[in-house]
Design an enzyme around this catalytic site. Structure first.
Site, PDB file in Angstrom:
ATOM      1  N   ASP A 168       0.842  -1.193   0.000  1.00 55.13           N
ATOM      2  CA  ASP A 168       0.000   0.000   0.000  1.00 55.13           C
ATOM      3  C   ASP A 168       0.888   1.259   0.000  1.00 55.13           C
ATOM      4  O   ASP A 168       2.084   1.180   0.341  1.00 55.13           O
ATOM      5  CB  ASP A 168      -0.869  -0.064   1.259  1.00 55.13           C
ATOM      6  CG  ASP A 168      -1.740   1.151   1.435  1.00 55.13           C
ATOM      7  OD1 ASP A 168      -2.227   1.688   0.430  1.00 55.13           O
ATOM      8  OD2 ASP A 168      -1.932   1.562   2.595  1.00 55.13           O
ATOM      9  N   ASP A 226      -0.350   4.940   1.148  1.00 56.50           N
ATOM     10  CA  ASP A 226      -0.580   5.903   2.235  1.00 56.50           C
ATOM     11  C   ASP A 226      -0.471   5.248   3.610  1.00 56.50           C
ATOM     12  O   ASP A 226      -1.112   4.237   3.892  1.00 56.50           O
ATOM     13  CB  ASP A 226      -1.957   6.552   2.066  1.00 56.50           C
ATOM     14  CG  ASP A 226      -2.014   7.354   0.770  1.00 56.50           C
ATOM     15  OD1 ASP A 226      -1.035   8.052   0.487  1.00 56.50           O
ATOM     16  OD2 ASP A 226      -3.025   7.237   0.053  1.00 56.50           O
TER      17      ASP A 226
HETATM   18 MG   LIG Z   1      -2.946   3.052   3.395  1.00 53.96          MG
END
Ligand SMILES: [Mg+2]
Length: 176
Positions: free
Chosen positions: A6, A8
């Protein structure tokens, strides 16, 4: 091994941008220590919640985010040994695409565009391992879900956990 990562709050420190913009708007600077187990919008006054929740939908929120410590070095090592993809649910934030793409170009230039997946629902993306900070992504992942520690997930108990990218490096080096 196919590793999905991922962006963020795993590679890019989006929480810090919330603090930065809130200080810009209201003159108060928070830190991660102020929000254990919570999202930032949950601890601000009710009259600020809507604005805070709108921040990532505004232009520039994802531009030049700080890199999470040791992420670059570890991901570079992992990318040489594994099939690695960056998987970001960027569709939620229509202005985020260019900022995210340029951010990867700057900090993770070794991640080819074919390894960048900007998507909606992540459960369509298949892999062996997913490193993510959100239950709604981890819980539907058909492989091995690993939570990367962020303030809002410190209470998650149901996943393997990585607190830092140095831990992540040791984790993958220790795998058979
Ligand atoms: Mg995230």
């Amino acid at each position: 091994m196919r590793i999905l990562i991922d962006m963020d709050d795993v590679l890019a420190d989006a929480v810090e941008r919330f603090f930065e913009w809130y200080e810009r708007d209201f003159g108060i600077r928070y830190t991660k220590a102020d929000i254990p187990g919570k999202h930032f919008y949950q601890i601000v006054p009710d009259e600020h919640k809507q604005l805070v929740r709108s921040y990532p939908h505004q232009k520039g929120f994802f531009k030049d985010l700080p890199v999470i410590q040791d992420a670059k070095e570890t991901v570079e090592v992992l990318s040489r040994m594994h099939e690695l993809y960056i998987v970001s649910a960027a569709m939620e934030f229509k202005y985020s695409f260019t900022d995210k793409y340029e951010w990867l170009d700057e900090h993770f230039p070794f991640i080819h565009w074919k390894q960048r997946i900007f998507c909606g629902n992540k459960h369509l993306v298949k892999g062996d391992v997913l490193i993510d900070d959100h239950d709604f992504n981890l819980s539907v992942f058909p492989g091995r879900p690993i939570v990367f520690t962020a303030p809002h997930n410190i209470h998650y108990k149901e996943y393997e956990r990585m607190n830092t990218w140095l831990e992540a490096k040791n984790f993958f080096e220790g795998m058979p």
